[in-house]
Design an enzyme around this catalytic site. Structure first.
Site, short mmCIF file in Angstrom:
data_model
loop_
_atom_site.label_atom_id
_atom_site.label_comp_id
_atom_site.label_asym_id
_atom_site.label_seq_id
_atom_site.Cartn_x
_atom_site.Cartn_y
_atom_site.Cartn_z
N HIS A 1 1.62 5.15 6.56
CA HIS A 1 1.22 5.71 5.27
C HIS A 1 1.40 7.23 5.27
O HIS A 1 1.50 7.85 6.32
CB HIS A 1 -0.23 5.32 4.97
CG HIS A 1 -0.43 3.84 4.86
ND1 HIS A 1 -0.84 3.06 5.93
CD2 HIS A 1 -0.26 2.99 3.82
CE1 HIS A 1 -0.92 1.79 5.55
NE2 HIS A 1 -0.57 1.72 4.28
N SER B 1 0.82 -1.22 0.00
CA SER B 1 0.00 0.00 0.00
C SER B 1 0.85 1.27 0.00
O SER B 1 0.39 2.32 -0.45
CB SER B 1 -0.94 0.00 1.21
OG SER B 1 -0.22 -0.19 2.42
N ASP C 1 -2.01 6.51 12.25
CA ASP C 1 -1.29 5.75 11.22
C ASP C 1 0.01 6.49 10.91
O ASP C 1 0.00 7.54 10.26
CB ASP C 1 -2.16 5.63 9.97
CG ASP C 1 -1.50 4.87 8.84
OD1 ASP C 1 -0.30 4.57 8.93
OD2 ASP C 1 -2.18 4.58 7.83
#
Length: 430
Positions: free
Chosen positions: A404, A161, A401
């Site tokens: 990312h 990702s 997070d």
């Protein structure tokens, strides 16, 4: 054969002297287990949007007409990287005039997971930092020039990702110069394909978190909690990479969930526990063997992105603190290397690329990204396909997070560097 900036090699040698903080082995799993689930939920939603994916086969069309009518790309002095320029060593400088190179509003292809400002982030400073190499400059990103270089070609990003964010960044960097009706984004799991009709070109993403085959290869039905890797199997993925003009690989964070990993090597049914570093080396050897056997160095270019760093523990850059990347608004100043970036993995990648017979260029973006504790999605991303609730946002220690990245943001710089190397290779080819 291995292409790497000499100064980056010196940096790597210095890094070997640094002791890897083993606290990551107990803390990293808890962060990854929840954060990597974001990718699964996002892919599920995206696959539901793909109504025509079965009929769409981008790579099946002839390209001879465009190859015969390729126009020259004008390369100005500003486009040329100076000889000896190490673009990976430098500093982040404030530039709210030229950056960001696009906005969330101007790019309809950004997924909700990365649109931090739209999701409620109040500060936007993270968008306005420009990477400035020491003693030289990166060429200004020119989307039309990149599309001219890509005419009749396929550019594919392969990885997890984090690599998908680099793909989305590249799409946003070029899409503004393409007329409406001449561009499209299709989802053909495990791929996403951005077509540029006028240039008969495509920018693509291929989901392969371990590069080699694994039980996590399904674009929507996978879990880092039950990961199992086939260390000597790559043929299924390789079929999708054959003939791609420019390949950009990345694989790291999915390996780091725990220090041991279930894997097979030799006998498909003989699952054993491997040390992650041993498994990573075996996987890269499988990948390298495929590369040497299948890549045509005269028609294809290959890049490998070094690991994307995490900022899970603020005590690493702020002594005595007990947080993470949440509420960070400025880059780290001065030397810094986080314990989330494994020097052992970096050495394995370095050794593998050195032994290759073909040319693979390492884009060593780890150190420059290490400084950007401010640029992660933090509490302004998604979890299980939904934005965080008010209650979850009030608990950043558990829900932020710090893996990312927001877009626009750091992955744009990775693509500026990739663009510089593509332009350099294009010049050398001419």
């Amino acid at each position: 054969m291995f292409i790497i900036n000499l100064a980056s090699t010196v940096v790597l040698q210095k890094m070997k002297q640094v002791s890897l903080d083993r606290r990551i082995q107990t803390l990293f799993p808890f962060a990854l287990a929840s954060l990597l689930a974001l990718g699964t939920a996002r892919l599920v939603l995206e696959s539901l949007k793909s109504n025509h994916s079965r009929a769409f086969r981008l790579h099946s069309r002839p390209r001879s007409h465009h190859e015969k009518h390729r126009l020259p790309v004008v390369v100005s002095p500003e486009d040329r990287m100076e000889e000896g320029c190490n673009v990976f060593e430098g500093k982040w400088v404030w530039d709210n005039v030229s950056y960001p190179l696009y906005t969330e509003e101007s790019c309809p292809y950004l997924v909700k997971q990365v649109t931090c400002r739209r999701n409620g982030r109040l500060d936007s400073f993270y968008k306005n930092w420009r990477w400035q190499p020491n003693g030289c400059n990166l060429p200004r990103f020119d989307p039309l020039k990149l599309l001219q270089m890509l005419r009749g070609k396929r550019l594919m990003f392969v990885g997890d990702s984090v690599q998908r964010a680099q793909f989305e960044s590249m799409v946003c960097l070029v899409q503004s110069v393409i007329p409406q009706g001449k561009k499209s984004l299709r989802r053909v799991p495990p791929r996403k394909i951005f077509k540029i009709e006028e240039f008969d070109a495509s920018i693509e993403y291929y989901w392969a978190p371990f590069i080699v085959e694994s039980n996590s290869d399904h674009a929507t039905n996978h879990s880092v909690l039950k990961r199992s890797v086939k260390l000597d199997s790559i043929a299924k993925h390789g079929k999708e990479w054959e003939g791609v003009d420019i390949l950009v690989f990345e694989s790291y964070v999915w390996w780091m969930y725990k220090p041991l990993i279930n894997a097979t090597y030799g006998s498909p049914g003989d699952v054993k526990e491997y040390n992650v570093t041993t498994a990573y080396r075996l996987a890269l050897e499988t990948w390298a063997n495929w590369m040497d056997a299948k890549i045509n160095p005269h028609t294809q270019m290959v890049f490998f992105m070094s690991m994307s760093p995490t900022h899970l523990w603020s005590w690493e850059w702020k002594h005595g603190s007990d947080g993470n990347c949440f509420n960070e608004s400025y880059p780290i100043q001065g030397p810094y290397w986080g314990s989330g970036s494994s020097l052992e993995i970096m050495e394995i990648l370095h050794d593998t690329l050195q032994q290759l017979k073909i040319n693979v260029t390492l884009l060593n973006i780890t150190q420059l990204s290490e400084f950007r504790k401010d640029a992660h999605t933090s509490i302004y991303g998604e979890r299980k396909g939904k934005l965080l609730t008010k209650e979850q946002r009030s608990d950043p220690n558990n829900f932020a997070d710090c893996i990312h990245w927001c877009l626009p943001g750091v992955p744009d710089t990775w693509n500026e560097i990739l663009y510089a190397y593509l332009l350099k290779n294009y010049q050398n080819f001419l």
